[in-house]
Design a protein around this motif. Structure first.
Motif, short mmCIF file in Angstrom:
data_model
loop_
_atom_site.label_atom_id
_atom_site.label_comp_id
_atom_site.label_asym_id
_atom_site.label_seq_id
_atom_site.Cartn_x
_atom_site.Cartn_y
_atom_site.Cartn_z
N TYR A 122 39.17 28.93 38.65
CA TYR A 122 38.40 29.75 40.32
C TYR A 122 39.40 30.92 40.37
O TYR A 122 38.82 31.88 40.62
N GLU A 123 40.74 30.69 40.25
CA GLU A 123 41.52 31.68 40.65
C GLU A 123 41.34 32.95 39.87
O GLU A 123 41.36 34.31 40.21
N ARG A 124 41.26 32.69 38.33
CA ARG A 124 41.10 33.81 37.47
C ARG A 124 39.74 34.70 37.95
O ARG A 124 39.84 35.73 37.63
N PHE A 125 38.73 33.86 38.02
CA PHE A 125 37.22 34.55 38.20
C PHE A 125 37.41 35.14 39.56
O PHE A 125 36.87 36.28 39.49
N TYR A 126 38.05 34.54 40.62
CA TYR A 126 38.10 35.20 41.68
C TYR A 126 38.90 36.49 41.78
O TYR A 126 38.29 37.44 42.23
N ASN A 127 40.14 36.49 41.16
CA ASN A 127 40.85 37.63 41.10
C ASN A 127 40.18 38.64 40.19
O ASN A 127 40.38 39.95 40.51
N ARG A 128 39.41 38.40 39.25
CA ARG A 128 38.56 39.13 38.53
C ARG A 128 37.54 39.98 39.00
O ARG A 128 37.23 41.24 38.92
N TYR A 129 36.69 39.41 39.93
CA TYR A 129 35.43 39.85 40.71
C TYR A 129 35.39 39.85 42.09
O TYR A 129 34.62 40.09 42.77
N LYS A 130 36.68 39.57 42.91
CA LYS A 130 36.51 39.79 44.28
C LYS A 130 36.18 41.06 44.87
O LYS A 130 35.90 41.19 46.07
N ASP A 131 36.73 42.06 44.22
CA ASP A 131 36.47 43.57 44.50
C ASP A 131 35.30 43.94 44.16
O ASP A 131 34.87 45.40 44.22
N THR A 132 34.31 43.39 43.45
CA THR A 132 33.00 43.70 43.00
C THR A 132 31.94 44.02 44.11
O THR A 132 31.18 44.87 43.86
N PHE A 133 32.16 43.17 45.27
CA PHE A 133 31.31 43.38 46.33
C PHE A 133 31.89 44.22 47.65
O PHE A 133 33.09 44.12 47.63
N LYS A 134 31.06 44.91 48.18
CA LYS A 134 31.43 45.72 49.44
C LYS A 134 31.74 44.75 50.59
O LYS A 134 32.57 44.87 51.21
N HIS A 135 31.06 43.65 50.57
CA HIS A 135 31.29 42.74 51.48
C HIS A 135 31.58 41.18 50.97
O HIS A 135 30.66 40.43 50.55
N PRO A 136 32.68 40.94 50.31
CA PRO A 136 33.12 39.81 49.60
C PRO A 136 32.70 38.67 50.38
O PRO A 136 32.36 37.50 49.72
N GLY A 137 33.02 38.41 51.58
CA GLY A 137 32.64 37.32 52.18
C GLY A 137 31.25 36.80 52.10
O GLY A 137 30.97 35.49 52.46
N LYS A 138 30.53 37.59 51.86
CA LYS A 138 28.84 37.48 52.02
C LYS A 138 28.71 36.48 50.59
O LYS A 138 27.69 35.70 50.65
N HIS A 139 29.45 36.87 49.74
CA HIS A 139 29.08 36.02 48.46
C HIS A 139 30.28 35.15 48.03
O HIS A 139 29.96 34.31 47.08
#
Length: 619
Positions: free
Chosen positions: A585-602
């Protein structure tokens, strides 16, 4: 006056002379007759006198001979009277050595008396000879009475008291041993020797038999009731055997002490003494063997204990020709046949018990069959010594159930080791394998009645996490029982590794849903070489986060229903889940956390938040 013829006159004169001569001859004849008569009378009168004289001569000779004989034995009589004074006293007053010496002296005097009279015909001193013989007879009888008194200085006692207090059985002190040895030495070459030996054996057998009689009533039953399982060490046969072995050891020492000069006789006397004791023990063994056969379900394990005890007795008799030992050995073989059957019967019991489980416990914990079966296996392990002796006479195929689909965790190397400890380790490992196999089989039947049961493959099946948790809980209890019992030492390193392999298997069951969850995060990389993510790929990433969150919350919800009492298992499962989920999860999170303008929504969880949740689910 007529004339007279001269011749005629001569004739007349001659005639007259002849007449006178004839008268004279008559007188002489009469005188001779009188002399003859007188001589005859005198002869008759002298004959008694001569006879009396002869008798007096014989009497004088006899008196002189008797006086000579009396003079010759006067010193013997004086000597005998001195020793008779000693023999008239009690042995304790006179002293044993002096008493025995006095008997020897009297015997020497009797022998000397025979020699001095030049023959064994001692009729001249019949009274003295009889008296001396009576002195010897009475003296020897008193020695036997005193010997018996020494033997009886130890009276029958309750050996259980000595066993409980760890006090040695009574034994004769050095003074008594020395006195008994003196008496036995005296009778060694006597016609009374065998009688004295029989007296010794009789008194010692009486002491042992009457002492063991205190314990014999407790050998009549194995358990207090027909439905009461046997508790190790509770049979009276154990105390009886221990006491009997103590007596046998005592008798062996006593015989060596008393017959130190007659080494060849020691085993003969030992055999005669032990024979009646073993005869009584045989009756007890046969009675208990019958009790075993009558109630094998509750008393079967006692066969291991009984085998050990009988073996101990046979070892104590080794090297001695005791007929009862062969009979006792035959009884041992029959008892061991009962023990052989217990190995297979344990697997029958495991199968029967696990089949009675109609459903899993509500908390997915330990059902009653597991407790019962492990209790039986633990009790089995208490008889390690008897098991080791018995198992070497059977093979693994004799205890394994026929036509079973059970999987066994035993290794090839273990199977190639045919030593007793290795076989016993395999047996207990197989029993635990079979218990968990039965539990898993029933769990799948209960939870997935419409699905095929998977026990031999790595296929996933419904409720695998729940079944894994159920089996881990049971294995946790099993492991605790193993560590707190003799099973731990019996299993050894290789056997304990089998438990570890089972735990890994059931941990895989438990985390299989978590592993499936992490597979959501294992798809292709969505970031291109410029570091940008297309809108289409962004939607896929959103979907992956959503699937992960939904699956994660479902697993968290399910996992929180599981209650684990074993702190070690709790920690292990937490670590397994964390090590499986958090890195992915940490690997996936670090890779795609900045993909969204509002990360908390997804994205619902940061890695640290996810870790906190995971740490809370295993309670």
């Amino acid at each position: 006056m007529a004339s007279i013829d001269v011749n005629e006159a001569d004739v007349i004169v001659l005639s007259e002379g002849l007449k006178k001569l004839d008268l004279l001859f008559n007188d002489i004849n009469q005188s001779l007759s009188k002399v003859s008569s007188t001589t005859s009378t005198a002869s008759q009168l002298f004959q008694p006198i001569l006879k009396k004289n002869q008798q007096l001569n014989v009497l004088q000779y006899n008196i002189e001979s008797s006086l000579n004989s009396v003079a010759s034995v006067k010193d013997l009589a004086n000597d005998a009277s001195k020793h008779e004074i000693i023999l008239e006293q009690s042995i304790s007053k006179a002293g044993l050595k002096q008493y025995i010496n006095a008997i020897h002296k009297i015997d020497d005097i009797l022998e000397d008396l025979n020699e001095r009279t030049n023959s064994n015909d001692t009729s001249e001193f019949a009274g003295m000879v009889t008296h001396l013989r009576e002195l010897i007879f009475d003296g020897e009888r008193n020695l036997q009475v005193y010997f018996n008194k020494l033997l009886n200085s130890i009276q029958p006692f309750d050996p259980q008291i000595n066993i409980n207090k760890k006090i040695p059985f009574p034994y004769y002190d050095d003074e008594y041993l020395a006195q008994m040895s003196l008496i036995l030495d005296y009778f060694e070459n006597s016609t009374l020797n065998e009688q004295t030996v029989d007296l010794f054996i009789k008194q010692r057998v009486r002491l042992i038999s009457q002492s063991l009689a205190f314990l014999e009533p407790f050998t009549k039953q194995i358990t207090s009731g027909p439905n009461v399982p046997y508790q190790k060490g509770s049979s009276g046969v154990n105390s009886y055997t221990e006491a009997m072995l103590g007596f046998i050891a005592n008798e062996n020492s006593l015989i060596h002490d008393l017959y130190s000069k007659e080494a060849a006789r020691q085993p003969v006397i030992f055999a005669k003494l032990c024979s009646p004791i073993i005869q009584t023990y045989l009756k007890i063994v046969k009675h208990n063997k019958q009790l075993l056969n009558d109630n094998r379900e509750n008393t079967g394990l006692f066969s291991f204990e009984l085998s050990d005890k009988v073996n101990d007795v046979l070892r104590s008799l080794r090297g001695n020709k005791i007929p009862e030992a062969d009979i006792l050995n035959a009884e041992l073989m029959e008892i061991q046949r009962i023990s052989h059957s217990l190995f297979q019967e344990l697997f029958v019991y495991i199968n029967t018990k696990t089949r009675t489980m109609s459903q899993l416990p509500s908390d997915n914990g330990v059902p009653e069959p597991t407790v019962d079966i492990m209790s039986k296996i633990r009790k089995f392990s208490e008889y390690k010594s008897g098991c080791l002796t018995t198992i070497q006479a059977i093979s693994r195929s004799q205890w394994l159930p026929k036509d079973t689909k059970a999987t066994w965790t035993v290794t090839k190397n273990q199977l190639e080791d045919y030593s007793g400890p290795s076989l016993l380790s395999i047996f207990f490992g197989d029993a635990i394998d079979y218990l968990l196999f039965g539990l898993e089989h029933r769990a799948q039947e209960t939870l997935n009645p419409q699905h095929e049961i998977h026990l031999l493959s790595n296929k996933r099946f419904p409720n695998i996490q729940k079944i894994g948790f159920f089996l881990l809980n049971n294995l946790s209890l099993i492991h605790q029982i193993v560590q707190r019992s003799e099973i731990n030492s019996i299993l050894g390193t290789s056997g304990l590794q089998r438990l570890e392999n089972l735990r890994k298997k059931y941990i895989n069951y438990y985390v299989s849903d978590w592993r499936d969850l992490t597979s959501i995060l294992l798809d292709q990389i969505f970031v291109d070489s410029s570091g940008k993510v297309s809108s289409k790929e962004k939607d896929q990433i959103k979907e992956k986060f959503k699937k992960f969150h939904d699956g994660f919350e479902d697993l968290v919800s399910r996992s929180k229903t599981y209650r684990i009492s074993d702190p070690g298992l709790k920690k292990l499962l937490r670590q397994e889940i964390l090590s499986l989920v958090l890195p992915m999860y940490e690997r996936f999170y670090n890779r795609y956390k900045d993909t969204f303008k509002h990360p908390g929504k997804h994205i619902k969880y940061t890695p640290s938040e996810l870790m906190n949740v995971l740490n809370s689910i295993v309670k």
